[in-house]
Design a protein around this motif. Sequence first.
Motif, PDB file in Angstrom:
ATOM      1  N   GLU A 380     -24.378 -34.652  25.463  1.00  0.00           N
ATOM      2  CA  GLU A 380     -25.653 -34.888  25.290  1.00  0.00           C
ATOM      3  C   GLU A 380     -26.111 -35.610  26.804  1.00  0.00           C
ATOM      4  O   GLU A 380     -25.345 -36.438  27.291  1.00  0.00           O
ATOM      5  N   LYS A 381     -27.428 -35.143  27.290  1.00  0.00           N
ATOM      6  CA  LYS A 381     -27.665 -35.786  28.553  1.00  0.00           C
ATOM      7  C   LYS A 381     -28.556 -36.862  27.970  1.00  0.00           C
ATOM      8  O   LYS A 381     -29.489 -37.126  27.154  1.00  0.00           O
ATOM      9  N   MET A 382     -28.447 -38.088  28.906  1.00  0.00           N
ATOM     10  CA  MET A 382     -29.090 -39.329  28.559  1.00  0.00           C
ATOM     11  C   MET A 382     -30.583 -39.309  29.281  1.00  0.00           C
ATOM     12  O   MET A 382     -30.904 -38.830  30.358  1.00  0.00           O
ATOM     13  N   HIS A 383     -31.633 -39.919  28.460  1.00  0.00           N
ATOM     14  CA  HIS A 383     -32.971 -39.888  28.786  1.00  0.00           C
ATOM     15  C   HIS A 383     -33.414 -41.491  28.908  1.00  0.00           C
ATOM     16  O   HIS A 383     -32.824 -42.347  28.616  1.00  0.00           O
ATOM     17  N   ASN A 384     -34.351 -41.478  29.724  1.00  0.00           N
ATOM     18  CA  ASN A 384     -35.119 -42.750  30.050  1.00  0.00           C
ATOM     19  C   ASN A 384     -35.494 -43.325  28.670  1.00  0.00           C
ATOM     20  O   ASN A 384     -36.244 -42.761  27.917  1.00  0.00           O
ATOM     21  N   GLY A 385     -35.036 -44.670  28.595  1.00  0.00           N
ATOM     22  CA  GLY A 385     -35.366 -45.167  27.415  1.00  0.00           C
ATOM     23  C   GLY A 385     -34.451 -45.336  26.212  1.00  0.00           C
ATOM     24  O   GLY A 385     -34.567 -45.849  25.067  1.00  0.00           O
ATOM     25  N   ASP A 386     -33.378 -44.399  26.302  1.00  0.00           N
ATOM     26  CA  ASP A 386     -32.303 -44.089  25.382  1.00  0.00           C
ATOM     27  C   ASP A 386     -31.517 -45.475  25.183  1.00  0.00           C
ATOM     28  O   ASP A 386     -31.595 -46.298  26.131  1.00  0.00           O
TER      29      ASP A 386
END
Length: 621
Positions: A380-386
């Motif tokens: 899974e790729k990490m997103h801003n605000g995760d």
Amino acid sequence: MLITIAILLISAVFFVNGKVRSDLVALCALILLLIFHILTPGEALSGFSNSVVIMMIGLFVVGGAIFQTGLAKMASSKLMKLAGASELKLIILVITVTSVIGAFVSNTGTVALMLPIVVSLAHGAQTSPSRLLMPLAFASSMGGMMTLIGTPPNLVIQNVLTEAGFKPLSFFSFLPVGIICVLTGMIVLIPLSKIFLSKKGESKNKKGSKGKSLNELVKEYQLDSNLFRIKINENSLLINKTITELNIQKKYGINILEIRRIKAPQTQFLQTINQHLADPDIVLRAGDILYLTGDFDRIERFAENYYLEMMDSHETEELNDRGQKALDFYDIGIAEIVLMPSSKLINQMIKDSGFREKYNVNVLAIRRKREYILKDIKDEKMHNGDVLLVQGNWNNIARLSGEDSEWVVLGQPLAEAARVTLDYKAPIAAFIMLLMIVMMVFDFIPVAPVTSVMIAAILMVLTGCIRNVEAAYKTINWESVVLIAAMLPMSLAMEKTGASDYLSNTLVNGLGSYGPMALLAGVYFTTSLLTMFISNTAAAVLLAPIAMQSAIQIGVSPYPFMFAVTVGASMCFASPFSTPPNALVMPAGQYTFMDYVKVGLPLQFIMGIVMIFMLPLLFPF
């Protein structure tokens, strides 16, 4: 002499005012005694090597271990069954139990042992600890009146009587006096504590509770809903293999959360469970228990392929387990971190994040807005605000707080770690506490009380009942220690300058011509007054010989006068520094000096009136 009395009065004013910390006031008083050459440096610093002060430090550690192992919570839950949620029953129960223990153990030791139990009891009953802790301190002193060894002033009057050629007191000569003290205290304390001891501690605790608890995180991320335990048997194919070699995640789509390894299984009492992260290089052994998350069918297939034993929810791997599958946080913890907009991790996959390599922590789950990602997160790729739920040992979780530019650690994970009870250590803590009490109670064991406490404190650390030495130091309330250590030399100053002799002789000898009852009242209240400013033992040592001579001069029995000295010295409640128990509960109950005056002074006065009338009935003139 006048300078000593002036320093004492000025200190009392600042204590009552409460705007300056009590330990700072005590240190300033000590420095003034040095400046005016009333005490030598050795005499002024003698309080810091006093056995009472050293005992207090050791008892803080013992009390911290009792709390840390969950022993306090276990004891409080049993007491809760007796009292229910009734505050009245709780106060009666606390006073009764503390008084009985205080009859055989020093009042300082009694309070230190009961303090974590009573705090846990208060939280369990959803009442403020301040309602129970002052009655606890006072009850320990009242219980000390029941036996010869209950409090040092009892031994002082015994010594004075025997030296003067009178019949010595027996072990339980004090019992009737002690019972009257406890009953009087109970009747007076119930209304006074309800009126004057506010619930100020509750609001502070509520305001201070930031972040989610560990149990809340477990429920939110549903870590326990698909949690399974598998035991590695002697014939298992996993023995001597590493996590990397097995490649369980890729083959079966399941995660290993942790590995539990039992040490010293041959000695069940000292049995210890070690928690290990699923480190790629850890070598699996027979007897290891794997905590897995994933689909039941996949985990069952994995267990069949490698000859593993599926453990049901009632099969325990430790002596005092709760009898169900559960994540514990003895060595390994969890915490949430939120990624910053500037973080280099954004758009990177979890497997490439470096959490494992750099910080030795695992990423268990991702919270993205209202969505929870729990399966196959390595790609899974990490997103801003995760928000990432990470798992690691507590020291490594603490290291995460140093990367403020990459992420922010939510809540206070280390504060949560401090609340985790090492419940599998509770039997060891109970044994050490019992050993300490036995060494303190029985005279045939040639160990001083302070030595008993030091042995118990060291054993608590060495056996792991408290996490480490740093945690042991944090259990010590240094304000209380410094307060008592700095005030103890005050009695020496009063004795050196003749201030104590002058005050006691003036008050006591002036009442001799008014009859034995008036003299008894003078002895009692003089002792009670002096004990507000010097230790109860010092007050008894100063006044016991004077009371003895006064009784002999007017031709009456010295016994009621001796008891007036010991009760007056021990029943001092109007000051936090008059007895160690009063000082011990001050920080935990968030009390001010005036709280002691409001509750303790009326009790002290009423106790004196009752004793003046009761002592001649128990020990006739």
